[in-house]
Design a protein around this motif. Structure first.
Motif, PDB file in Angstrom:
ATOM      1  N   TYR A  56       0.824  -1.328   0.082  1.00  0.00           N
ATOM      2  CA  TYR A  56      -0.201  -0.085  -0.109  1.00  0.00           C
ATOM      3  C   TYR A  56       0.763   1.297  -0.003  1.00  0.00           C
ATOM      4  CZ  TYR A  56      -3.866  -3.023   1.623  1.00  0.00           C
ATOM      5  OH  TYR A  56      -4.763  -4.123   1.757  1.00  0.00           O
ATOM      6  N   THR A  57       0.548   2.161  -0.845  1.00  0.00           N
ATOM      7  CA  THR A  57       1.095   3.483  -0.485  1.00  0.00           C
ATOM      8  C   THR A  57       0.327   4.369   0.292  1.00  0.00           C
ATOM      9  OG1 THR A  57      -0.146   4.350  -2.373  1.00  0.00           O
ATOM     10  CG2 THR A  57       1.796   3.258  -3.001  1.00  0.00           C
ATOM     11  N   THR A  59      -1.006   7.064  -0.497  1.00  0.00           N
ATOM     12  CA  THR A  59      -2.140   7.462  -0.967  1.00  0.00           C
ATOM     13  C   THR A  59      -3.389   6.308  -1.150  1.00  0.00           C
ATOM     14  OG1 THR A  59      -0.649   8.458  -2.940  1.00  0.00           O
ATOM     15  CG2 THR A  59      -3.021   8.125  -3.651  1.00  0.00           C
ATOM     16  N   ASP A  60      -2.909   5.201  -1.162  1.00  0.00           N
ATOM     17  CA  ASP A  60      -4.118   3.965  -1.112  1.00  0.00           C
ATOM     18  C   ASP A  60      -4.745   4.078   0.376  1.00  0.00           C
ATOM     19  OD1 ASP A  60      -3.178   2.873  -3.385  1.00  0.00           O
ATOM     20  OD2 ASP A  60      -1.468   1.634  -2.502  1.00  0.00           O
ATOM     21  N   ASP A  91       4.062  10.199  -0.057  1.00  0.00           N
ATOM     22  CA  ASP A  91       4.554   9.129  -1.176  1.00  0.00           C
ATOM     23  C   ASP A  91       5.773   9.771  -1.998  1.00  0.00           C
ATOM     24  OD1 ASP A  91       3.079   6.942  -0.633  1.00  0.00           O
ATOM     25  OD2 ASP A  91       1.505   7.773  -1.704  1.00  0.00           O
ATOM     26  N   HIS A  92       5.608  11.133  -2.521  1.00  0.00           N
ATOM     27  CA  HIS A  92       6.759  11.721  -3.300  1.00  0.00           C
ATOM     28  C   HIS A  92       6.874  13.336  -2.633  1.00  0.00           C
ATOM     29  CE1 HIS A  92       3.949   9.454  -5.977  1.00  0.00           C
ATOM     30  NE2 HIS A  92       5.090   9.143  -6.437  1.00  0.00           N
ATOM     31  N   THR A  97       0.876  14.204  -2.056  1.00  0.00           N
ATOM     32  CA  THR A  97       0.028  13.187  -2.026  1.00  0.00           C
ATOM     33  C   THR A  97      -1.728  13.409  -2.071  1.00  0.00           C
ATOM     34  OG1 THR A  97       1.721  11.957  -0.603  1.00  0.00           O
ATOM     35  CG2 THR A  97      -0.357  10.991  -0.854  1.00  0.00           C
ATOM     36  N   LYS A 151       9.373   4.364   4.547  1.00  0.00           N
ATOM     37  CA  LYS A 151      10.583   5.320   3.959  1.00  0.00           C
ATOM     38  C   LYS A 151      11.578   5.273   4.969  1.00  0.00           C
ATOM     39  CE  LYS A 151       7.286   7.606   1.774  1.00  0.00           C
ATOM     40  NZ  LYS A 151       5.631   6.988   1.492  1.00  0.00           N
TER      41      LYS A 151
ATOM     42  N   ASN B 212      10.809  12.327  -6.686  1.00  0.00           N
ATOM     43  CA  ASN B 212      10.623  11.299  -5.760  1.00  0.00           C
ATOM     44  C   ASN B 212      11.492  11.606  -4.425  1.00  0.00           C
ATOM     45  OD1 ASN B 212       9.006   9.280  -6.608  1.00  0.00           O
ATOM     46  ND2 ASN B 212      10.404   8.985  -8.546  1.00  0.00           N
ATOM     47  N   THR B 216      12.485   4.975  -1.834  1.00  0.00           N
ATOM     48  CA  THR B 216      12.397   4.227  -0.612  1.00  0.00           C
ATOM     49  C   THR B 216      13.440   3.485  -0.689  1.00  0.00           C
ATOM     50  OG1 THR B 216      11.218   2.517  -1.884  1.00  0.00           O
ATOM     51  CG2 THR B 216       9.779   4.027  -0.844  1.00  0.00           C
TER      52      THR B 216
END
Lengths: 348, 348
Positions: A56-57, A59-60, A91-92, A97, A151, B212, B216
């Motif tokens: 999962y990110t 975002t998810d 995420d980025h 996000t 991360k 990015n 990760t």
């Protein structure tokens, strides 16, 4: 000024609960050490440690929490006029996000904001949306918070060689997200936000927590020893002792401030949402605050510390319990540079 | 509702201006290619490429810009009741850079917020502070924006092997920060914020820009080839064509919206602050918008694109030029997930 109410709350925790026995299996952290030192029983990870895949990110997680909040509020995504999200672990860097989440929710042509913050972020996000709604600029806001640990977890590390201060990170934190819909529509029953406080007090104080980038780009990474490369990727550091010492004091100060500002007495408060660091530490804070256990909404021992997601998970439990006229106070403390935040709520 | 005015603006650009000749020397990007393709003449870097040292953090740049804004506003840091900062490139994930800047400025016991955003961030930060001040919650806010590129520049790369879409990043971007003090105090002359707009419109659209993390954590980094490792660190990607196509359209839409909402006519506007992507692209936008060159406040050709810092540098130039009764419109477009932001100003 408009009255701002919580219209719905959602949350999402990825995968299955990871027990302390699982933790011993995955990270080689002794089950009894986690029980004794941290007191957290389960947590959830966006990473599947069996196949070493990120499932999962952020975002998810945020999308799923937001969808539940929208459903609980009995509105559609098209009714949302503002989104505020908070996280320590986007995420980025770009896109933010929050904008990927908006895209997933099929929301367009509205303002979106993303707050970079640790444990204080959820209440910071709520405060921004609250102020915008309160002054009548918008009527319906979606506020989201969440964090993912991948991360700073290197799934390929030799976890037997970690030191205590690193093990604590793995044992304390988990992944998750929460969301709430706030409304300034008149006439609806619900939990009203009575006040929100957000106060930086880190002047001259060392950070209690630092989460680095995975480097700025290391110079000459190809010539670096594996040991030096590890240093680059050793990205999360905690001063657990400073946190243990300061968070209870700061929580008490914030509760006293909210009571005083609202002209509320301690025995009028029906529910407390204390800071959620880890099972034992939260228990100690509750003891220090001399709060009746029955009034406390805790979840960290079963969710792990998922940072910006946690206050929403507490809010979700609170909503089920609050009766008309009930009052509640919530506190979140950020130890990264010492921020205390608080919210007071009343069921109308 | 209170009237919110700009009381002072500051900015800071690190080191000396890096010319296109310097760029050819440092990055092996041909001087004439930058002139022809980008049209940016100089930029500033927090990294000293001669000794490969990072000489300024984002905290450093923001502190210096903030100090100038505070001085120009003829107030002290102790008068500030709220800080909002925006950046795409914070120094850490935690603590948020805004709190390190607050510490440097010897500010304590106030709320601080940090927005994660690309080029739209400065106007997002200004909007949050504006709304808080407008509704009377606070009277004096410090708003800061800045970016540093060293998160995606690997000083040890063989720059002769970069492709065009990577070269563009090095040629377009620079480092810098800006800040402004906003005040809701009555009776002061100054530039009033008439309105701010902030609109996400990325539904269903591919990001024009992705930045990015430096990974990760890569799985098995020690077994990775140098080439694969490079992929991890190749962190910034641009869809320059999509940006070139969409930004002028979005800028025009935002200007039309501001004019329409304010009931202002185009010929009443004395100054325009157009999006600052790169020298040529900003020139093309100005042409497309059919704005008189004399009304345009541009700086990107000499500062480089320093993201969240740029609108403050434009504001600083604007302040010098605006006379009583003058009107100005500023626009910033974020291509990472397509956000258009705008501000309208009037000298009172």
């Amino acid at each position: 000024m408009y009255n701002v109410k919580i219209a719905g709350v959602g949350s999402f925790l990825p995968g299955r609960p990871i027990t302390n026995r699982d933790m011993e299996h995955i990270f080689k952290i002794r089950e009894d050490w986690i029980e004794d030192s941290i007191g957290t029983k389960t947590r959830y990870f966006a990473t599947n440690f069996e196949n070493k895949k990120i499932e999962y990110t952020l975002t998810d997680l945020c999308e799923k929490a937001a969808l539940e909040a929208i459903e609980k509020a009995s509105i559609g995504a098209k009714d949302i006029e503002l989104i505020v999200m908070s996280t320590a672990t986007p995420d980025h860097l770009m896109p933010a996000t929050v904008n990927l989440v908006a895209d997933r929710l099929e929301i367009n042509n509205i303002p979106t904001y993303q707050i970079q913050a640790g444990c204080s972020g959820a209440l910071q996000g709520l405060e921004i949306a609250y102020r915008f709604l309160r002054s009548g600029v918008y009527r319906t806001a979606l506020v989201i918070g969440g964090d993912v640990c991948n991360k700073y977890i290197d799934v390929d590390r030799d976890f037997t060689k970690l030191r205590g201060y690193e093990l604590i990170n793995y044992a304390l934190f988990g992944d998750g997200a929460g969301a709430t819909v706030l409304t300034a529509e008149d006439g609806k029953q619900g939990i009203a936000i009575h006040s929100i406080q957000n106060c930086f007090e880190g002047l001259g104080r060392e950070p209690g927590q630092v989460m680095n980038w995975f480097g700025t780009v290391p110079e000459k990474i190809d010539e670096m020893s594996m040991r030096d490369r590890r240093k680059v990727f050793q990205s999360a550091k905690e001063d657990y002792k400073a946190i243990e010492k300061n968070v209870p004091l700061m929580a008490k100060e914030m509760i006293d401030k909210l009571l005083n500002d609202n002209n509320w007495k301690a025995d009028e408060i029906d529910f407390y949402l204390p800071p959620q660091l880890g099972g034992h530490m939260t228990d100690k804070i509750v003891q220090y605050l001399e709060i009746d256990d029955k009034k406390v909404i805790n979840c960290v021992a079963y969710t792990g510390n998922n940072g910006n997601g946690l206050p929403y998970i507490q809010l979700k439990q609170l909503i089920e319990k609050m009766n008309l006229g009930d009052k509640a106070i919530g506190v979140a403390i950020e130890s990264s540079k010492w921020i205390k935040t608080g919210i007071s709520l009343i069921r109308e």
